[in-house]
Design a protein around this motif. Structure first.
Motif, mmCIF file in Angstrom:
data_model
loop_
_atom_site.group_PDB
_atom_site.id
_atom_site.type_symbol
_atom_site.label_atom_id
_atom_site.label_comp_id
_atom_site.label_asym_id
_atom_site.label_seq_id
_atom_site.Cartn_x
_atom_site.Cartn_y
_atom_site.Cartn_z
ATOM 1 N N LYS A 183 0.841 -1.198 0.000
ATOM 2 C CA LYS A 183 0.000 0.000 0.000
ATOM 3 C C LYS A 183 0.872 1.242 0.000
ATOM 4 C CE LYS A 183 -0.671 0.746 4.937
ATOM 5 N NZ LYS A 183 -1.666 0.998 5.976
ATOM 6 N N TRP A 184 0.289 2.326 -0.479
ATOM 7 C CA TRP A 184 0.904 3.649 -0.444
ATOM 8 C C TRP A 184 -0.180 4.663 -0.737
ATOM 9 C CZ3 TRP A 184 1.177 0.329 -4.498
ATOM 10 C CH2 TRP A 184 0.868 0.800 -5.771
ATOM 11 N N ASP A 185 0.054 5.891 -0.338
ATOM 12 C CA ASP A 185 -0.912 6.957 -0.612
ATOM 13 C C ASP A 185 -0.691 7.509 -2.011
ATOM 14 O OD1 ASP A 185 -2.033 6.722 1.880
ATOM 15 O OD2 ASP A 185 -1.185 8.571 2.681
ATOM 16 N N PRO A 186 -1.781 7.947 -2.660
ATOM 17 C CA PRO A 186 -1.627 8.579 -3.976
ATOM 18 C C PRO A 186 -0.773 9.839 -3.862
ATOM 19 C CG PRO A 186 -3.927 8.083 -3.515
ATOM 20 C CD PRO A 186 -3.168 7.854 -2.241
ATOM 21 N N SER A 187 -0.184 10.228 -4.966
ATOM 22 C CA SER A 187 0.617 11.453 -4.978
ATOM 23 C C SER A 187 -0.310 12.664 -4.828
ATOM 24 C CB SER A 187 1.425 11.544 -6.269
ATOM 25 O OG SER A 187 0.564 11.544 -7.379
ATOM 26 N N PRO A 188 0.237 13.779 -4.346
ATOM 27 C CA PRO A 188 -0.583 14.991 -4.209
ATOM 28 C C PRO A 188 -1.136 15.443 -5.564
ATOM 29 C CG PRO A 188 1.501 15.232 -3.038
ATOM 30 C CD PRO A 188 1.596 13.964 -3.847
ATOM 31 N N ALA A 189 -2.271 16.113 -5.536
ATOM 32 C CA ALA A 189 -2.911 16.607 -6.764
ATOM 33 C C ALA A 189 -1.929 17.461 -7.566
ATOM 34 C CB ALA A 189 -4.150 17.426 -6.417
ATOM 35 N N GLY A 190 -1.925 17.248 -8.863
ATOM 36 C CA GLY A 190 -1.075 18.029 -9.747
ATOM 37 C C GLY A 190 0.337 17.489 -9.900
ATOM 38 N N THR A 191 0.662 16.384 -9.225
ATOM 39 C CA THR A 191 1.993 15.775 -9.355
ATOM 40 C C THR A 191 1.853 14.406 -10.012
ATOM 41 O OG1 THR A 191 1.921 14.767 -7.163
ATOM 42 C CG2 THR A 191 2.842 16.993 -7.305
ATOM 43 N N PRO A 192 2.927 13.895 -10.613
ATOM 44 C CA PRO A 192 2.848 12.578 -11.263
ATOM 45 C C PRO A 192 2.480 11.484 -10.252
ATOM 46 C CG PRO A 192 4.857 13.720 -11.891
ATOM 47 C CD PRO A 192 4.230 14.525 -10.792
ATOM 48 N N ASP A 193 1.763 10.476 -10.741
ATOM 49 C CA ASP A 193 1.369 9.356 -9.893
ATOM 50 C C ASP A 193 2.575 8.593 -9.379
ATOM 51 O OD1 ASP A 193 -1.362 9.793 -10.177
ATOM 52 O OD2 ASP A 193 -1.513 8.487 -11.940
ATOM 53 N N ASN A 194 2.454 8.094 -8.145
ATOM 54 C CA ASN A 194 3.439 7.161 -7.593
ATOM 55 C C ASN A 194 2.995 5.762 -7.969
ATOM 56 O OD1 ASN A 194 4.870 9.222 -6.245
ATOM 57 N ND2 ASN A 194 3.432 9.147 -4.544
ATOM 58 N N ALA A 245 4.217 8.735 0.693
ATOM 59 C CA ALA A 245 3.540 8.650 1.989
ATOM 60 C C ALA A 245 2.893 7.288 2.240
ATOM 61 C CB ALA A 245 2.477 9.740 2.081
ATOM 62 N N ASN A 246 3.006 6.853 3.475
ATOM 63 C CA ASN A 246 2.306 5.667 3.994
ATOM 64 C C ASN A 246 2.551 4.388 3.215
ATOM 65 O OD1 ASN A 246 1.090 7.025 6.216
ATOM 66 N ND2 ASN A 246 -0.323 7.975 4.761
ATOM 67 N N THR A 247 3.806 4.157 2.829
ATOM 68 C CA THR A 247 4.131 2.900 2.163
ATOM 69 C C THR A 247 4.199 1.785 3.199
ATOM 70 O OG1 THR A 247 6.488 3.346 2.361
ATOM 71 C CG2 THR A 247 5.438 3.938 0.280
ATOM 72 N N ALA A 248 3.760 0.607 2.819
ATOM 73 C CA ALA A 248 3.865 -0.567 3.688
ATOM 74 C C ALA A 248 3.687 -1.816 2.849
ATOM 75 C CB ALA A 248 2.821 -0.538 4.797
ATOM 76 N N VAL A 249 4.420 -2.851 3.232
ATOM 77 C CA VAL A 249 4.258 -4.159 2.620
ATOM 78 C C VAL A 249 4.019 -5.149 3.760
ATOM 79 C CG1 VAL A 249 6.745 -4.685 2.572
ATOM 80 C CG2 VAL A 249 5.207 -5.834 0.973
ATOM 81 N N ARG A 250 3.081 -6.056 3.537
ATOM 82 C CA ARG A 250 2.753 -7.069 4.544
ATOM 83 C C ARG A 250 2.792 -8.438 3.881
ATOM 84 N NH1 ARG A 250 -2.925 -6.259 6.742
ATOM 85 N NH2 ARG A 250 -3.419 -7.100 4.710
ATOM 86 N N ILE A 251 3.376 -9.398 4.581
ATOM 87 C CA ILE A 251 3.433 -10.766 4.078
ATOM 88 C C ILE A 251 2.718 -11.652 5.086
ATOM 89 C CG2 ILE A 251 4.927 -12.659 3.363
ATOM 90 C CD1 ILE A 251 7.021 -10.470 2.663
ATOM 91 N N ARG A 252 1.733 -12.404 4.585
ATOM 92 C CA ARG A 252 0.903 -13.249 5.435
ATOM 93 C C ARG A 252 0.834 -14.666 4.909
ATOM 94 N NH1 ARG A 252 -4.817 -10.308 6.735
ATOM 95 N NH2 ARG A 252 -4.051 -9.476 8.697
ATOM 96 N N GLU A 253 0.703 -15.580 5.852
ATOM 97 C CA GLU A 253 0.334 -16.952 5.518
ATOM 98 C C GLU A 253 -0.991 -17.188 6.232
ATOM 99 O OE1 GLU A 253 2.021 -21.463 5.335
ATOM 100 O OE2 GLU A 253 2.683 -20.221 6.996
ATOM 101 N N GLY A 254 -2.053 -17.303 5.469
ATOM 102 C CA GLY A 254 -3.383 -17.397 6.073
ATOM 103 C C GLY A 254 -3.688 -16.099 6.800
ATOM 104 N N TYR A 255 -4.008 -16.204 8.097
ATOM 105 C CA TYR A 255 -4.295 -15.019 8.910
ATOM 106 C C TYR A 255 -3.101 -14.617 9.768
ATOM 107 C CZ TYR A 255 -9.078 -15.794 7.477
ATOM 108 O OH TYR A 255 -10.211 -15.952 6.723
ATOM 109 N N THR A 256 -1.969 -15.248 9.553
ATOM 110 C CA THR A 256 -0.774 -14.965 10.341
ATOM 111 C C THR A 256 0.151 -14.021 9.585
ATOM 112 O OG1 THR A 256 -0.888 -17.161 11.345
ATOM 113 C CG2 THR A 256 1.217 -15.998 11.501
ATOM 114 N N ASP A 257 0.445 -12.869 10.179
ATOM 115 C CA ASP A 257 1.410 -11.943 9.585
ATOM 116 C C ASP A 257 2.815 -12.479 9.811
ATOM 117 O OD1 ASP A 257 -0.674 -10.307 8.897
ATOM 118 O OD2 ASP A 257 -0.208 -8.733 10.346
ATOM 119 N N LEU A 258 3.562 -12.664 8.730
ATOM 120 C CA LEU A 258 4.954 -13.094 8.832
ATOM 121 C C LEU A 258 5.863 -11.891 9.032
ATOM 122 C CD1 LEU A 258 5.022 -15.784 5.999
ATOM 123 C CD2 LEU A 258 4.710 -16.144 8.458
#
Length: 173
Positions: free
Chosen positions: A16-27, A111-124
């Motif tokens: 996940k990550w937040d979109p870029s501010p209005a008027g700037t190129p997309d992330n 802004a607000n970048t994150a990566v999550r890795i899961r096996e089933g309902y367990t966050d690795l």
């Protein structure tokens, strides 16, 4: 679920990550998986899965590819069915690359970048890339097949300062 005797079977990598501010190129961030064979576990990948694709055997699939970060929660999803991978493959590296379309961007600028890795309902693991703010790409996980044929997981946050194409050839070395 992963136990001492069972190993990792199927994981989901979400980004996940937040979109870029209005008027700037997309992330545009992308999940990338590189699969390696037993005879070249640190060489060139046997194949890559990225940019709205899947592996030749259907065991690794990019289920959802976001080009802007718009949406709620995790926007990009990749599924790795490690238990279905042929025995030829003994290592899978997962990374995240920032597309460099309109000027150089690094994780610290998105802004607000994150990566999550899961096996089933367990966050690795979960990373927010604050440890690699000046990187344009990063590995986030390594999966290796042990002597018994079971898959094992190791968090592998490592930053790179390179374009996405070069990252795919460097990420497993």
């Amino acid at each position: 679920m992963s136990t001492l005797s069972k190993g990792i079977e199927k994981v989901e990598v979400t980004l996940k990550w937040d979109p870029s501010p209005a008027g700037t190129p997309d992330n545009d961030l992308d999940i990338v998986a590189a699969t390696y064979t037993a005879d070249a576990p640190h060489g060139e990948p046997a194949y890559l899965v990225h940019f709205d694709s899947r592996s030749p055997d259907g065991t690794i699939t990019l289920n959802r590819d976001s080009r802007t970060g718009q949406g709620f929660g995790f926007d990009e999803i990749m599924t790795l069915e490690l238990d279905r991978l042929a025995e030829t493959y003994t290592r899978v590296i997962v990374g995240v690359a920032i597309q460099q379309g309109e000027g150089r961007k690094v994780f610290g600028e998105i802004a607000n970048t994150a990566v999550r890795i899961r096996e089933g309902y367990t966050d690795l693991t979960e990373h927010d890339f604050t440890e690699v703010p000046g990187a344009t790409a990063a590995t986030v996980a390594e999966f290796t097949r042990d002597e018994a044929g079971q898959w094992r997981f190791r968090p592998a946050l490592r930053g790179f300062d390179t374009d996405p194409n070069a990252f795919t050839s460097e990420m497993g070395r």
